[in-house]
Design a protein around this motif. Structure first.
Motif, short mmCIF file in Angstrom:
data_model
loop_
_atom_site.label_atom_id
_atom_site.label_comp_id
_atom_site.label_asym_id
_atom_site.label_seq_id
_atom_site.Cartn_x
_atom_site.Cartn_y
_atom_site.Cartn_z
N MET A 50 -6.46 2.31 -7.35
CA MET A 50 -6.39 1.77 -6.00
C MET A 50 -6.22 0.26 -6.03
N MET B 14 -5.51 7.18 -1.55
CA MET B 14 -5.46 5.72 -1.50
C MET B 14 -4.70 5.15 -2.70
N ALA C 254 -1.50 1.04 0.62
CA ALA C 254 -2.92 1.18 0.94
C ALA C 254 -3.76 0.26 0.05
N LEU D 163 -7.86 -1.03 -0.56
CA LEU D 163 -9.27 -0.81 -0.23
C LEU D 163 -9.97 -2.15 -0.03
N GLY E 12 -13.03 -1.03 4.54
CA GLY E 12 -12.51 0.27 4.15
C GLY E 12 -13.57 1.14 3.52
N THR F 251 -8.67 3.85 5.70
CA THR F 251 -9.58 4.80 5.05
C THR F 251 -10.12 5.83 6.04
#
Length: 617
Positions: free
Chosen positions: A121, A496, A502, A504, A508, A583
């Motif tokens: 991620m 993710m 995307a 994080l 999130g 998320t």
């Protein structure tokens, strides 16, 4: 038969969970301290550069995991941050003028996972650390450039119409033309008013025959807005080109841009990329005057002296600008029919028209491509605008072989590498207006790690408490829900990791905590409905069937409305709000799948098609 899934549904379920596990797996491997070494102004690095860097590290007895060329950059991985910092100091001392050397964190994902496009991620600035810049755009520059183009356009149009004029000069936010007679003034006004609809014209005969064209407020606002938006696009392209994971580039107010570069630990690197405020110009080479005489200080009027970027040789060019790099929309390097390197350039429609008119009388003449860089001085003028130091270099001289339009090629390049570098400069784009960093902030990786640790604690505590409650309250069915909840977290991480855009962030992680509770909520509705059916005297198989079917519409309504709210947050929100919305939306989708399809598959496998007297619920 009630509560029996066909084989294909189980295969589908296993495949989806398997893909989720596969793409979530890279997040377990962490990151290695690394150096990211790139050539100046985007120059590609070769094996000789790699060997040179390895040799310096070996000379200083610095241990490293690996060193390789990745995406035209040398990436060196280390076992610890101490070796990373030591090597940066050593390489800066030896090669600081030849390369851009930056600290970075590179994913330690195994090769077999990377080959499958499975990557960890992307973490936001608040989790990974990095640099934050607030940049101010000098809006006087695009206005001045537009006025200069207008002055040049007036001259060209009047010459084509064969209208005599004394001179064309700049005025505030516009251009002024002086004529010899009132007839010439009237003819010019008619032609220019028709072609330049965005300019307000006013003529005067009190002190000569003068026509003044000035930009309206709407046009000035449009120029500034266009400059800001193009600068944002170009800055985003620049930071993407050096491999910064998911940079944040967005406007703040009318004249400022916020840039966040997660994972970049070296502000010097970021400044070298973002501070390269540059533009391009095409001008004719002055062949009528002696360049050596100009180099000795006798520069003729109407010309300027600059130097080649590669060799330092002087080049005398005309002051008149034929075309600026603002109109270039694409560039690529290739070879001509003789095997010599060339650069293919595409212009927008306006640029094609301007260049066609500018080159029709210059066939056979050499044309210079100028690279113009504005470096901030930290000072401001009396109007409060930032002051920049202007540096101009000649990056290419080529002969115009035909009248040029929207697409043309430039030849006379020394090597394929020079052609690639020129194409890179042209394609990357030039900032429409100079920018100056007015605020910088560094978020250390230790603070980011602390945020990650605290966020993970929140997720794990919420997860454990929910597992405990479900196991006690719903017994065997609760254990199935707990299994689905664990799979839900894996799928969220996997999705993710799969989605390119995307990232994080700390909000999130809050969204993940929220989806943990929402995922269990769906199972609570189903299990309570099964209990109601059992209390009404229904058999176990009928109760399971009715519980899932009856609760589905309620679960769908609740999740769809929440999903709509997440989409709205993503559409109108910015920064942390977007991270929360992403998320939340992904968590809703995965929880619907695991809570309904996943748990029913397990329960059907355990209870389906059998004579059951009691359910562990």
């Amino acid at each position: 038969m009630l509560n029996k899934y066909p084989l294909w549904k189980y295969i589908m379920l296993i495949m989806i969970i398997g893909v989720g596990f596969l793409f979530a797996l890279p997040n377990l491997y962490g990151e290695d301290p690394a150096l990211q070494i790139s050539g100046l102004r985007g120059a590609e690095l070769e094996l000789a550069d790699l060997d040179r860097i390895k040799g310096e590290l070996d000379t200083n007895s610095i241990k490293y995991q690996s060193a390789a060329i990745v995406n035209n950059q040398v990436e060196v991985r280390f076992y610890d941050t101490e070796a990373q910092l030591t090597s940066k100091k050593a390489l800066n001392h030896s090669f600081g003028e030849d390369y851009v050397i930056a600290l970075n964190l590179s994913p330690a994902t195994p090769t077999w996972l990377s080959d499958l496009n499975a990557n960890p991620m992307k973490l936001g600035l608040d989790l990974r650390g990095g640099v934050h810049f607030l940049m101010e755009v000098d809006m006087s520059a695009p206005l001045k450039k537009f006025v200069e183009e207008t002055v040049s356009g007036f001259r060209m149009d009047l010459r084509e119409a064969k209208i005599r004029y004394r001179r064309v000069s700049e005025v505030k936010n516009g251009a002024q033309v002086e004529f010899k007679s009132e007839e010439d003034l009237d003819n010019a006004a008619r032609i220019l008013k028709k072609k330049y609809a965005d300019i307000t014209f006013k003529d005067s005969t009190d002190e000569g025959f003068i026509l003044v064209g000035t930009l309206g407020e709407l046009k000035i606002k449009e120029i500034k807005e266009n400059a800001l938006q193009k600068n944002i696009t170009i800055i985003r392209n620049r930071v993407n080109a050096i491999g910064v994971a998911e940079p944040v580039v967005m406007r703040q107010g009318a004249e400022r841009i916020v840039v966040e570069l997660p994972g970049v630990q070296d502000t010097a690197l970021a400044k070298s990329i973002l501070g390269a405020t540059a533009t391009l110009e095409f001008r004719l080479v002055d062949q009528e005057n002696d360049v050596r005489s100009a180099a000795n200080g006798r520069v003729p009027a109407g010309s300027e002296l600059f130097y080649r970027q590669d060799s330092g040789q002087p080049v005398l060019v005309k002051r008149r600008v034929m075309l600026t790099g603002d109109h270039i929309i694409n560039a690529s390097s290739s070879f001509d029919e003789y095997g010599s390197p060339q650069v293919n350039i595409d212009l927008d429609s306006k640029g094609g028209s301007i260049f066609s008119n500018a080159t029709k009388g210059a066939i056979g003449k050499p044309m210079a491509t100028l690279f113009i860089e504005y470096k901030p001085t930290g000072k401001r003028d009396h109007d409060g605008n930032p002051v920049f130091k202007k540096n101009i270099e000649v990056i290419n001289v080529a002969t115009i072989q035909a009248r040029l339009g929207r697409s043309f090629r430039t030849t006379g390049l020394g090597s394929p590498q020079e052609a690639q570098n020129l194409a890179l400069l042209l394609k990357a784009g030039a900032l429409i207006a100079p920018i100056q960093i007015v605020e910088e902030r560094t978020v250390g990786p230790s603070l980011g790690q602390e945020n990650i640790d605290l966020g993970m604690q929140a997720i794990m505590w919420g997860f454990v408490l929910v597992l405990f409650f479900m196991a006690i309250w719903y017994k065997g069915f609760g254990l199935v829900a707990n299994l689905a909840l664990a799979l839900n977290l894996v799928l969220i991480v996997g999705v993710m990791s799969m989605i390119p855009g995307a990232t994080l962030t700390l909000p999130g992680m809050a969204g993940i905590v929220l989806t943990v509770g929402m995922a269990v909520d769906a199972n609570v509705l189903i299990f309570e409905r099964i209990r109601e059916e059992l209390r009404d005297g229904k058999g176990p198989q009928q109760a399971i069937h009715q519980g899932y079917d009856s609760a589905f519409s309620t679960i769908a309504d609740a999740n769809i409305t929440t999903f709509i709210a997440a989409v709205i947050l993503f559409a109108i929100g910015a920064g942390p709000i977007k991270g929360f919305a992403v998320t939340l939306a992904i968590g809703i989708a995965t929880s619907m799948f695991t809570a309904i399809v996943g748990t029913r598959a397990v329960i059907n496998l355990v209870y389906g098609g059998r004579r059951v007297k009691n359910l562990s619920i």
